[in-house]
Design a protein around this motif. Structure first.
Motif, PDB file in Angstrom:
ATOM      1  N   TYR A   5       0.915  -1.563  -0.200  1.00  0.00           N
ATOM      2  CA  TYR A   5       0.156  -0.197  -0.593  1.00  0.00           C
ATOM      3  C   TYR A   5       0.684   1.780  -0.283  1.00  0.00           C
ATOM      4  CZ  TYR A   5      -3.134   3.198   2.801  1.00  0.00           C
ATOM      5  OH  TYR A   5      -4.100   4.530   3.168  1.00  0.00           O
ATOM      6  N   LEU A   6       1.973   1.311   0.591  1.00  0.00           N
ATOM      7  CA  LEU A   6       2.397   2.407   1.439  1.00  0.00           C
ATOM      8  C   LEU A   6       3.419   2.384  -0.119  1.00  0.00           C
ATOM      9  CD1 LEU A   6       4.207   2.118   4.677  1.00  0.00           C
ATOM     10  CD2 LEU A   6       2.468   3.667   4.108  1.00  0.00           C
ATOM     11  N   LEU A  10       3.977   5.582  -2.527  1.00  0.00           N
ATOM     12  CA  LEU A  10       4.861   6.885  -3.260  1.00  0.00           C
ATOM     13  C   LEU A  10       4.760   6.951  -5.081  1.00  0.00           C
ATOM     14  CD1 LEU A  10       7.470   8.019  -2.248  1.00  0.00           C
ATOM     15  CD2 LEU A  10       8.294   5.790  -2.385  1.00  0.00           C
ATOM     16  N   ASN A  11       4.848   5.447  -5.271  1.00  0.00           N
ATOM     17  CA  ASN A  11       4.849   5.193  -6.531  1.00  0.00           C
ATOM     18  C   ASN A  11       3.238   6.610  -7.247  1.00  0.00           C
ATOM     19  OD1 ASN A  11       4.931   4.225  -9.703  1.00  0.00           O
ATOM     20  ND2 ASN A  11       3.091   3.545  -9.565  1.00  0.00           N
ATOM     21  N   CYS A  12       2.380   7.202  -6.828  1.00  0.00           N
ATOM     22  CA  CYS A  12       1.182   7.635  -7.796  1.00  0.00           C
ATOM     23  C   CYS A  12       2.045   8.996  -7.100  1.00  0.00           C
ATOM     24  CB  CYS A  12       0.110   7.317  -6.822  1.00  0.00           C
ATOM     25  SG  CYS A  12      -1.024   8.369  -6.934  1.00  0.00           S
ATOM     26  N   ALA A  13       2.559   9.419  -5.750  1.00  0.00           N
ATOM     27  CA  ALA A  13       3.300  10.304  -5.658  1.00  0.00           C
ATOM     28  C   ALA A  13       4.160  10.664  -6.180  1.00  0.00           C
ATOM     29  CB  ALA A  13       3.091  10.868  -3.694  1.00  0.00           C
ATOM     30  N   LEU A  14       5.017  10.284  -6.742  1.00  0.00           N
ATOM     31  CA  LEU A  14       6.158  10.280  -7.514  1.00  0.00           C
ATOM     32  C   LEU A  14       5.634  10.839  -8.938  1.00  0.00           C
ATOM     33  CD1 LEU A  14       8.916   8.267  -6.234  1.00  0.00           C
ATOM     34  CD2 LEU A  14       9.859  10.183  -6.856  1.00  0.00           C
ATOM     35  N   GLN A  15       4.844   9.666  -9.658  1.00  0.00           N
ATOM     36  CA  GLN A  15       4.370   9.936 -10.861  1.00  0.00           C
ATOM     37  C   GLN A  15       3.887  11.395 -10.957  1.00  0.00           C
ATOM     38  OE1 GLN A  15       3.162   6.612 -12.787  1.00  0.00           O
ATOM     39  NE2 GLN A  15       3.476   5.784 -12.222  1.00  0.00           N
ATOM     40  N   ALA A  16       3.136  11.360  -9.794  1.00  0.00           N
ATOM     41  CA  ALA A  16       1.881  13.494  -9.978  1.00  0.00           C
ATOM     42  C   ALA A  16       3.236  14.009 -10.582  1.00  0.00           C
ATOM     43  CB  ALA A  16       0.831  13.293  -9.057  1.00  0.00           C
ATOM     44  N   ALA A  81     -13.187   7.543   0.055  1.00  0.00           N
ATOM     45  CA  ALA A  81     -11.959   7.858   0.037  1.00  0.00           C
ATOM     46  C   ALA A  81     -11.169   7.417   1.455  1.00  0.00           C
ATOM     47  CB  ALA A  81     -11.585   9.046  -0.486  1.00  0.00           C
ATOM     48  N   ALA A  82     -10.191   5.966   1.273  1.00  0.00           N
ATOM     49  CA  ALA A  82      -8.592   5.628   2.141  1.00  0.00           C
ATOM     50  C   ALA A  82      -7.826   6.846   2.424  1.00  0.00           C
ATOM     51  CB  ALA A  82      -8.043   4.229   1.806  1.00  0.00           C
ATOM     52  N   LEU A 116      -2.174   9.632   9.056  1.00  0.00           N
ATOM     53  CA  LEU A 116      -1.025   9.726   9.117  1.00  0.00           C
ATOM     54  C   LEU A 116      -1.166  10.603   8.338  1.00  0.00           C
ATOM     55  CD1 LEU A 116       0.384   6.848  10.937  1.00  0.00           C
ATOM     56  CD2 LEU A 116       0.386   9.218  11.813  1.00  0.00           C
ATOM     57  N   TRP A 117       0.314  11.346   7.511  1.00  0.00           N
ATOM     58  CA  TRP A 117       0.850  11.718   6.345  1.00  0.00           C
ATOM     59  C   TRP A 117       1.994  10.191   6.110  1.00  0.00           C
ATOM     60  CZ3 TRP A 117      -1.111  14.756   3.337  1.00  0.00           C
ATOM     61  CH2 TRP A 117      -1.701  15.890   4.263  1.00  0.00           C
ATOM     62  N   VAL A 118       1.220   9.110   4.129  1.00  0.00           N
ATOM     63  CA  VAL A 118       2.066   8.221   4.446  1.00  0.00           C
ATOM     64  C   VAL A 118       3.362   8.145   3.346  1.00  0.00           C
ATOM     65  CG1 VAL A 118       0.429   6.994   6.266  1.00  0.00           C
ATOM     66  CG2 VAL A 118       0.594   7.266   3.776  1.00  0.00           C
ATOM     67  N   ALA A 119       3.402   9.332   2.418  1.00  0.00           N
ATOM     68  CA  ALA A 119       4.146   9.482   1.546  1.00  0.00           C
ATOM     69  C   ALA A 119       4.106  10.618   1.067  1.00  0.00           C
ATOM     70  CB  ALA A 119       3.297   8.229   0.146  1.00  0.00           C
TER      71      ALA A 119
END
Length: 249
Positions: A5-6, A10-16, A81-82, A116-119
């Motif tokens: 999940y993390l 993170l992959n989504c955050a980096l791509q975006a 939303a999660a 929590l902030w997670v990525a």
């Protein structure tokens, strides 16, 4: 927390963040449509808006049920939303409009079940630098294609530098100057980069020793403070109360 999940977040955050930063990079130094928001120096440009739309598009494609909030556009509330994403498409807008390379796209993910902030990822295209972290996974920087784990400033450094920023409000600036006068005996010098996200990331990589600022917005720190925290730094976040809060590193 599930590692897969993390990794996905993170992959989504980096791509975006990379997509948003690429939009900024191709417009940097070119003509801009510049508007003022709360004051003459509080700017928004067509580059801010274009970057945020690109960032939101990537997140919506990869995580279609999540909630997305950002600096320039209305919040999109996801069904069941999660995760809530907090976006600053262009942190350092004034720098950007003046050709100063200290600007970045910041994308942070908050787990709604825990708060929590997670990525998070902060991409500074003109500096060829990307900072990123996931909760429990350490903090990392990519410079010129080389990925390195970062651990904050050295504990035995004798001369310390403080990074900060200043409000657009003259009243708030006066209070900030008074606070700095109290703090400066602990530091040899001060840096004011013009990007809160990069200030916090530069604590994470040890460039500066402390970052302190009041009245910055959540999207400025959502990704960067996780990165600093994962680099081993002590972080003080406000609870989310809308646009404004204070933060100390």
């Amino acid at each position: 927390m599930n590692p897969e999940y993390l990794d996905e977040l993170l992959n989504c955050a980096l791509q975006a963040a990379n997509a948003g930063a690429a939009e900024l990079a191709k417009r940097f130094g070119g003509p801009l449509d510049i508007q003022s928001k709360t004051s003459a120096e509080d700017k928004v440009t067509d580059a801010d808006l274009a970057s945020e739309k690109v960032v939101r598009g990537v997140i919506a494609e990869l995580r279609p049920n999540d909630t997305i909030s950002g600096e320039e556009l209305a919040e999109q509330v996801g069904d069941n939303a999660a995760v809530r994403w907090s976006i600053d498409p262009l942190d350092g807008t004034v720098n950007y409009t003046r050709g100063i390379p200290y600007f970045a796209t910041s994308v942070g993910a908050q787990d709604l079940a825990t708060g929590l902030w997670v990525a998070g990822a902060v991409v500074a295209p003109a500096l060829n630098t990307t900072y990123f972290a996931k909760r429990g996974g350490g903090a990392w920087v990519i410079r010129n294609g080389q990925t390195t784990q970062i651990f904050g400033p050295p504990a035995d450094r004798m001369t310390k530098i403080l990074a900060t920023g200043f409000s657009y409000s003259a009243v708030e600036r006066a209070a900030q100057f008074a606070k700095l006068d109290q703090m400066m005996p602990e530091f040899v010098d001060i840096r004011r980069m013009g990007s809160a996200a990069l200030d916090a990331c530069m604590v994470a990589d040890g460039t500066v020793d402390v970052y302190y600022e009041k009245h910055i917005k959540e999207h400025d720190w959502a990704a960067a403070l996780l990165i600093a925290e994962e680099a081993g730094q002590t972080v003080k976040r406000p609870e989310f109360v809308g646009d404004f809060g204070s933060v100390n590193l």
